[in-house]
Design a protein around this motif. Structure first.
Motif, PDB file in Angstrom:
ATOM      1  N   GLY A  92       0.798  -1.216   0.000  1.00  0.00           N
ATOM      2  CA  GLY A  92       0.000   0.000   0.000  1.00  0.00           C
ATOM      3  C   GLY A  92       0.835   1.272   0.000  1.00  0.00           C
ATOM      4  O   GLY A  92       0.397   2.317   0.483  1.00  0.00           O
ATOM      5  N   ILE A  93       2.047   1.208  -0.560  1.00  0.00           N
ATOM      6  CA  ILE A  93       2.922   2.379  -0.620  1.00  0.00           C
ATOM      7  C   ILE A  93       2.250   3.485  -1.441  1.00  0.00           C
ATOM      8  O   ILE A  93       1.649   3.221  -2.490  1.00  0.00           O
ATOM      9  CB  ILE A  93       4.279   2.013  -1.242  1.00  0.00           C
ATOM     10  CG1 ILE A  93       5.017   0.997  -0.359  1.00  0.00           C
ATOM     11  CG2 ILE A  93       5.138   3.249  -1.474  1.00  0.00           C
ATOM     12  CD1 ILE A  93       5.412   1.508   0.995  1.00  0.00           C
ATOM     13  N   THR A  94       2.373   4.724  -0.985  1.00  0.00           N
ATOM     14  CA  THR A  94       1.756   5.867  -1.657  1.00  0.00           C
ATOM     15  C   THR A  94       2.833   6.837  -2.135  1.00  0.00           C
ATOM     16  O   THR A  94       3.952   6.858  -1.608  1.00  0.00           O
ATOM     17  CB  THR A  94       0.792   6.599  -0.710  1.00  0.00           C
ATOM     18  OG1 THR A  94       1.508   6.953   0.499  1.00  0.00           O
ATOM     19  CG2 THR A  94      -0.386   5.701  -0.343  1.00  0.00           C
ATOM     20  N   ALA A  99       8.788  10.997  -0.955  1.00  0.00           N
ATOM     21  CA  ALA A  99       9.392  12.237  -0.474  1.00  0.00           C
ATOM     22  C   ALA A  99      10.033  12.032   0.896  1.00  0.00           C
ATOM     23  O   ALA A  99      11.092  12.596   1.204  1.00  0.00           O
ATOM     24  CB  ALA A  99       8.340  13.348  -0.418  1.00  0.00           C
ATOM     25  N   ILE A 100       9.405  11.205   1.743  1.00  0.00           N
ATOM     26  CA  ILE A 100       9.971  10.901   3.056  1.00  0.00           C
ATOM     27  C   ILE A 100      11.297  10.153   2.894  1.00  0.00           C
ATOM     28  O   ILE A 100      12.295  10.473   3.548  1.00  0.00           O
ATOM     29  CB  ILE A 100       8.980  10.062   3.885  1.00  0.00           C
ATOM     30  CG1 ILE A 100       7.697  10.858   4.145  1.00  0.00           C
ATOM     31  CG2 ILE A 100       9.615   9.620   5.204  1.00  0.00           C
ATOM     32  CD1 ILE A 100       6.593  10.040   4.787  1.00  0.00           C
ATOM     33  N   GLU A 103      14.062  12.545   1.678  1.00  0.00           N
ATOM     34  CA  GLU A 103      14.580  13.419   2.731  1.00  0.00           C
ATOM     35  C   GLU A 103      15.639  12.716   3.568  1.00  0.00           C
ATOM     36  O   GLU A 103      16.743  13.248   3.794  1.00  0.00           O
ATOM     37  CB  GLU A 103      13.433  13.892   3.622  1.00  0.00           C
ATOM     38  CG  GLU A 103      13.888  14.691   4.837  1.00  0.00           C
ATOM     39  CD  GLU A 103      12.751  14.955   5.822  1.00  0.00           C
ATOM     40  OE1 GLU A 103      13.041  15.460   6.926  1.00  0.00           O
ATOM     41  OE2 GLU A 103      11.578  14.648   5.489  1.00  0.00           O
ATOM     42  N   HIS A 104      15.339  11.525   4.027  1.00  0.00           N
ATOM     43  CA  HIS A 104      16.246  10.839   4.939  1.00  0.00           C
ATOM     44  C   HIS A 104      17.391  10.147   4.205  1.00  0.00           C
ATOM     45  O   HIS A 104      18.495  10.018   4.757  1.00  0.00           O
ATOM     46  CB  HIS A 104      15.456   9.853   5.791  1.00  0.00           C
ATOM     47  CG  HIS A 104      14.488  10.532   6.709  1.00  0.00           C
ATOM     48  ND1 HIS A 104      14.877  11.164   7.862  1.00  0.00           N
ATOM     49  CD2 HIS A 104      13.135  10.718   6.610  1.00  0.00           C
ATOM     50  CE1 HIS A 104      13.830  11.694   8.462  1.00  0.00           C
ATOM     51  NE2 HIS A 104      12.756  11.444   7.718  1.00  0.00           N
ATOM     52  N   LEU A 105      17.173   9.713   2.972  1.00  0.00           N
ATOM     53  CA  LEU A 105      18.247   9.094   2.208  1.00  0.00           C
ATOM     54  C   LEU A 105      19.339  10.110   1.889  1.00  0.00           C
ATOM     55  O   LEU A 105      20.538   9.824   2.055  1.00  0.00           O
ATOM     56  CB  LEU A 105      17.694   8.476   0.924  1.00  0.00           C
ATOM     57  CG  LEU A 105      18.721   7.807   0.014  1.00  0.00           C
ATOM     58  CD1 LEU A 105      19.418   6.660   0.736  1.00  0.00           C
ATOM     59  CD2 LEU A 105      18.037   7.295  -1.262  1.00  0.00           C
ATOM     60  N   MET A 132      14.027   6.966 -10.668  1.00  0.00           N
ATOM     61  CA  MET A 132      13.604   5.662 -10.146  1.00  0.00           C
ATOM     62  C   MET A 132      12.276   5.773  -9.407  1.00  0.00           C
ATOM     63  O   MET A 132      11.357   4.962  -9.631  1.00  0.00           O
ATOM     64  CB  MET A 132      14.691   5.104  -9.223  1.00  0.00           C
ATOM     65  CG  MET A 132      14.418   3.702  -8.696  1.00  0.00           C
ATOM     66  SD  MET A 132      15.855   3.053  -7.790  1.00  0.00           S
ATOM     67  CE  MET A 132      15.222   1.428  -7.300  1.00  0.00           C
ATOM     68  N   ALA A 133      12.160   6.777  -8.534  1.00  0.00           N
ATOM     69  CA  ALA A 133      10.942   6.923  -7.739  1.00  0.00           C
ATOM     70  C   ALA A 133       9.729   7.185  -8.617  1.00  0.00           C
ATOM     71  O   ALA A 133       8.664   6.568  -8.429  1.00  0.00           O
ATOM     72  CB  ALA A 133      11.116   8.058  -6.729  1.00  0.00           C
TER      73      ALA A 133
END
Length: 396
Positions: A92-94, A99-100, A103-105, A132-133
């Motif tokens: 169920g990835i949205t 974006a989250i 940010e952390h990557l 990729m995203a």
């Protein structure tokens, strides 16, 4: 397509970034889970995080994607992207979650590589990430449209079947009594439920059959602690507590390892251990649709007593007009079976065979090498990995 300027920068920095990806992804997950603990509690597999396999798989996918962009700038690694997108859709990835991750990557990249991350380097790798995203978001959007959107549905367990000492099958039907979507043999569902500590963990299980038109069946192997692998908290919960009458939340069926049984095409279905589950569903489909081309069935296990779904596995094969079954057991091999690990040396493989593999990674690597040696085309060898795709990680 990666811009020329970014391609030059990525090519120059790929060895450094690729070499640090293990540390980068470790820092990434630590930072993201500290800021967003609900993601580890309710989305990510805590067992894979503890074992480090999810970090390894993420690093491998990023490296493989960047390498592909440099070598084939006008194409996308669709097979890799499709496999990841199916996993994401089952969870169920949205789109907003990308974006989250971004940010952390990129905070982790800056932390690990320091001053080496110039604005030019950061911009080039951001381009890689969003290529990729966005490709994944597009594929996942299509998958959701095909399945009526992301979401969870309650299913009632109508029967629990003990297959072996460590494998149980659950047969379910929708709790709302509504219609059931078809699935393609080889696909899996995600199962989500609350654990004692309040976490809502999710796991994927291959569909091992459809006992009736409004039913589905999946089979679960209990994961025991072994060599750094933690005890399976979800498989343990399913084994210890779930009985007929209980209700589970399931996703729709996803997965790109699906049977493509064109008329006249010889098939080889090779499995080991719990990898038998998608192969049993494939055999059931072939038997039900009168597939008359050669089908070679190969399975390896510790012993006949450990061979989950053995009765169904052999019965469906027996219904096919041109099937050959080759069983390998490490111990207690009965007449007609072989003792030891799966070995295709003496297994005939017809010209033009399309092969499907499912099982532990060393098994699939070994079988793939033997199939290539027998003349099977690389494009005709398909595989399924339970959990993070460490096959892909090793290619990166």
């Amino acid at each position: 397509m990666l811009s020329e300027q970014s391609a030059a920068t990525v090519r120059a920095t790929l060895p450094a970034v690729g070499g640090a990806l293990g540390e980068i992804t470790e820092r990434f997950y630590a930072g993201m889970f500290e800021a967003r603990p609900e993601l580890l509690r309710d989305l990510f597999n805590r067992g894979n995080q503890a074992a480090g396999t999810q970090r390894e798989a993420l690093a491998g996918s990023i490296a493989a994607f960047a390498t592909h962009l440099l070598a084939h700038p006008d194409t996308r690694p669709d097979a890799m992207l499709g496999r990841i997108a199916h996993k994401h859709a089952s969870l169920g990835i949205t789109p907003d979650q990308y974006a989250i991750v971004h940010e952390h990557l990129f905070a982790a990249i800056a932390e690990v590589l320091g001053e080496a991350v110039t604005p030019e380097v950061a911009a080039a790798w951001e381009e890689v990430y969003w290529l990729m995203a966005n490709a994944l978001v597009a594929i996942e959007k299509r998958l959701y449209e095909e399945q009526g959107g992301p979401g969870w549905r309650e299913w009632e367990v109508v029967e629990r079947v003990t297959e072996t000492a460590d494998v149980v099958s659950f047969r379910l039907r929708p709790a709302d009594g509504g219609p059931v979507r078809d699935f393609r043999p080889g696909q899996y569902v995600s199962v989500r439920f609350a654990l004692d500590d309040g976490a809502r963990q999710i796991r994927q299980y291959s569909l091992s059959g459809a006992p009736g038109p409004d039913e589905r069946q999946f089979s679960v192997k209990r994961v025991h602690e072994d060599d750094g692998t933690p005890e399976g908290e979800v498989s343990g919960h399913l084994h210890a507590r779930v009985r007929a009458g209980d209700v589970l939340e399931l996703s729709e069926a996803y997965g790109d390892l699906v049977l493509d049984a064109e008329p006249g095409t010889p098939l080889l279905l090779a499995s080991a251990g719990i990898g038998v589950t998608p192969m049993t569903a494939m055999l059931a489909h072939l038997a039900g649709h009168g597939h008359d081309a050669p089908v070679t069935v190969v399975h390896g296990d510790r012993s006949p007593a450990d061979h989950a779904l053995r009765v169904d596995h052999e019965a469906y094969a027996a219904k096919l007009p041109d099937a050959a079954v080759h069983l390998f057991y490490e111990q207690d091999a009965p007449a007609g079976a072989s003792t030891g690990y799966v070995d295709l040396t003496d297994v005939p493989v017809a010209a033009g065979t399309r092969a499907y593999l499912c099982g532990p990674l060393p098994f699939m690597r070994r079988v793939r090498e033997q199939l290539l040696g027998k003349g099977v085309a690389p494009a005709d060898i398909h595989y399924e990995v339970f959990g993070p795709d460490l096959w892909l990680a090793k290619q990166g």
